[in-house]
Write a protein that holds these residues in place. Structure first.
Motif, PDB file in Angstrom:
ATOM      1  N   GLY A   5       0.820  -1.189   0.000  1.00 27.95           N
ATOM      2  CA  GLY A   5       0.000   0.000   0.000  1.00 27.95           C
ATOM      3  C   GLY A   5       0.861   1.249   0.000  1.00 27.95           C
ATOM      4  O   GLY A   5       2.036   1.207  -0.388  1.00 27.95           O
ATOM      5  N   THR A   8       2.304   6.164   4.896  1.00 32.28           N
ATOM      6  CA  THR A   8       1.747   7.461   5.293  1.00 32.28           C
ATOM      7  C   THR A   8       2.466   8.098   6.475  1.00 32.28           C
ATOM      8  O   THR A   8       2.391   9.311   6.667  1.00 32.28           O
ATOM      9  CB  THR A   8       0.259   7.312   5.640  1.00 32.28           C
ATOM     10  OG1 THR A   8       0.111   6.339   6.691  1.00 32.28           O
ATOM     11  CG2 THR A   8      -0.534   6.867   4.420  1.00 32.28           C
ATOM     12  N   SER A  18       3.060   3.243   9.072  1.00 31.28           N
ATOM     13  CA  SER A  18       1.626   3.156   8.826  1.00 31.28           C
ATOM     14  C   SER A  18       1.396   3.170   7.316  1.00 31.28           C
ATOM     15  O   SER A  18       2.115   3.843   6.572  1.00 31.28           O
ATOM     16  CB  SER A  18       0.887   4.336   9.467  1.00 31.28           C
ATOM     17  OG  SER A  18       1.079   4.351  10.867  1.00 31.28           O
ATOM     18  N   PHE A  19       0.369   2.438   6.884  1.00 27.68           N
ATOM     19  CA  PHE A  19       0.098   2.305   5.456  1.00 27.68           C
ATOM     20  C   PHE A  19      -1.374   2.527   5.167  1.00 27.68           C
ATOM     21  O   PHE A  19      -2.228   2.318   6.022  1.00 27.68           O
ATOM     22  CB  PHE A  19       0.495   0.904   4.956  1.00 27.68           C
ATOM     23  CG  PHE A  19       1.917   0.525   5.245  1.00 27.68           C
ATOM     24  CD1 PHE A  19       2.932   0.908   4.392  1.00 27.68           C
ATOM     25  CD2 PHE A  19       2.237  -0.216   6.376  1.00 27.68           C
ATOM     26  CE1 PHE A  19       4.243   0.557   4.653  1.00 27.68           C
ATOM     27  CE2 PHE A  19       3.544  -0.567   6.652  1.00 27.68           C
ATOM     28  CZ  PHE A  19       4.560  -0.185   5.789  1.00 27.68           C
ATOM     29  N   LYS A  20      -1.638   2.935   3.940  1.00 27.32           N
ATOM     30  CA  LYS A  20      -3.005   3.067   3.436  1.00 27.32           C
ATOM     31  C   LYS A  20      -3.153   2.134   2.244  1.00 27.32           C
ATOM     32  O   LYS A  20      -2.362   2.212   1.290  1.00 27.32           O
ATOM     33  CB  LYS A  20      -3.279   4.508   3.011  1.00 27.32           C
ATOM     34  CG  LYS A  20      -4.672   4.742   2.459  1.00 27.32           C
ATOM     35  CD  LYS A  20      -4.913   6.218   2.155  1.00 27.32           C
ATOM     36  CE  LYS A  20      -4.039   6.699   1.014  1.00 27.32           C
ATOM     37  NZ  LYS A  20      -4.357   8.103   0.629  1.00 27.32           N
ATOM     38  N   ASP A  22      -4.054   0.499  -1.268  1.00 24.10           N
ATOM     39  CA  ASP A  22      -4.323   1.091  -2.582  1.00 24.10           C
ATOM     40  C   ASP A  22      -4.202   0.005  -3.637  1.00 24.10           C
ATOM     41  O   ASP A  22      -3.253  -0.789  -3.620  1.00 24.10           O
ATOM     42  CB  ASP A  22      -3.339   2.216  -2.899  1.00 24.10           C
ATOM     43  CG  ASP A  22      -3.700   2.920  -4.187  1.00 24.10           C
ATOM     44  OD1 ASP A  22      -4.573   3.801  -4.156  1.00 24.10           O
ATOM     45  OD2 ASP A  22      -3.131   2.568  -5.244  1.00 24.10           O
ATOM     46  N   TYR A  74       2.644   7.489  -2.997  1.00 25.03           N
ATOM     47  CA  TYR A  74       1.388   8.199  -3.272  1.00 25.03           C
ATOM     48  C   TYR A  74       0.550   7.334  -4.197  1.00 25.03           C
ATOM     49  O   TYR A  74       1.020   6.320  -4.739  1.00 25.03           O
ATOM     50  CB  TYR A  74       1.645   9.577  -3.900  1.00 25.03           C
ATOM     51  CG  TYR A  74       2.469   9.532  -5.171  1.00 25.03           C
ATOM     52  CD1 TYR A  74       1.874   9.297  -6.414  1.00 25.03           C
ATOM     53  CD2 TYR A  74       3.850   9.713  -5.128  1.00 25.03           C
ATOM     54  CE1 TYR A  74       2.626   9.249  -7.569  1.00 25.03           C
ATOM     55  CE2 TYR A  74       4.609   9.660  -6.282  1.00 25.03           C
ATOM     56  CZ  TYR A  74       3.994   9.429  -7.500  1.00 25.03           C
ATOM     57  OH  TYR A  74       4.736   9.364  -8.648  1.00 25.03           O
TER      58      TYR A  74
END
Length: 309
Positions: A5, A8, A18-20, A22, A74
């Protein structure tokens, strides 16, 4: 790529990132224009901390996956950051054709131009090249002489696969043979419409703004990526490299394309003035201000010799 992902944040107390999530599809065009979200770890503080938390070295390991299968910076297609897209593109060529990037480029580029004995990803095992390798020299961190030999430098950082973004070794003559062939739109390499696409601006307004902000992000970004070209000169990206939308008086015309290599090698193609050129230094650290200044003087001198101002 993208399996983690988007990174962030990084918590220094817990030594964790920390990851988001995607799942945006990454296209070949994104890889070739540095808009895929995949940034070089050594250019990104969060990725450097993430690597350290895993006891890994930046850009380390033998394969493209080891080096570049890292968190995204991103959402793909929404910004710009300098990254290993060309390494992934080289990997894609291997998977699509069954040829290593060495074999593919030898067949379709080096042999047609007659530079196959001067160009390789593996010069130390190439009988035609291994006795002709130039030394790499280094100045101190302030860019001060004397230049001294740096026998420990490994351009591939332990890589055992062809790296499309940084890994081809060649002679100065062969390098210019290739450069001038592309500049002249040699039909042995590409069709005319492919050359038109090669030099066409590729970024939308959002990514273009991100590129210009990225080049001004830090002295390191400016030194390594802007190549001494003032921030007042608006820039975008084409499939060939950095494309200047404005000219710089006495140095280059509007629409000039630039790019460079780690040992302070810089090339340019000034399409309006009808000239191209390159200067090769073999000097580390990359793109020191004093060395970049020499490149600028060379570019100005070539433009003046061509009768342009």
């Amino acid at each position: 790529m993208g399996q983690y992902g988007i990174i962030t944040a990084f918590d220094d107390e817990t030594n964790s990132a920390s990851f988001k999530p995607d799942s945006t599809p990454i296209t070949l065009r994104m890889l070739l224009t540095h808009t895929s979200g995949n940034e070089y770890d050594w250019m990104n503080p969060l990725l450097m901390k993430w690597r350290a938390s895993r006891n890994e070295m930046p850009w380390g390991g033998p394969t493209v996956e080891d080096k570049a299968a890292i968190p995204l910076a991103y959402v793909p297609g929404t910004s710009w950051a300098y990254g290993p897209g060309h390494d992934w593109a080289g990997k894609a060529i291997h998977l699509a054709t069954g040829l290593t990037l060495e074999e593919f480029m030898r067949r379709h580029m080096w042999t047609p131009l007659g530079i196959e004995n001067d160009t390789s990803f593996w010069p130390k095992t190439n009988p035609a090249m291994k006795g002709r390798l130039a030394d790499l020299s280094t100045l101190n961190e302030k860019g001060e002489p004397p230049a001294v030999d740096d026998p420990t430098w490994d351009m591939l950082r332990g890589g055992t696969e062809c790296l499309g973004g940084a890994g081809v070794f060649t002679s100065a003559q062969a390098y210019y043979t290739f450069l001038s062939a592309v500049f002249r739109r040699d039909p042995r390499l590409l069709k005319e419409e492919s050359y038109t696409e090669l030099f066409r601006p590729q970024l939308d307004s959002t990514a273009e703004q991100a590129l210009n902000e990225y080049l001004a992000l830090s002295p390191a970004h400016t030194q390594f990526l802007a190549l001494g070209i003032p921030h007042t000169v608006r820039k975008t990206w084409c499939l060939a490299g950095l494309l200047c939308l404005d000219g710089q008086e006495g140095r280059f015309k509007k629409g000039t394309t630039f790019w460079a290599g780690v040992p302070s090698t810089v090339w340019f193609m000034d399409h309006e003035a009808g000239i191209c050129g390159t200067a090769l230094c073999q000097i580390l650290p990359p793109m020191l201000p004093a060395v970049i200044k020499l490149h600028e003087e060379f570019q100005r001198g070539v433009l003046a010799m061509a009768g342009n101002k």
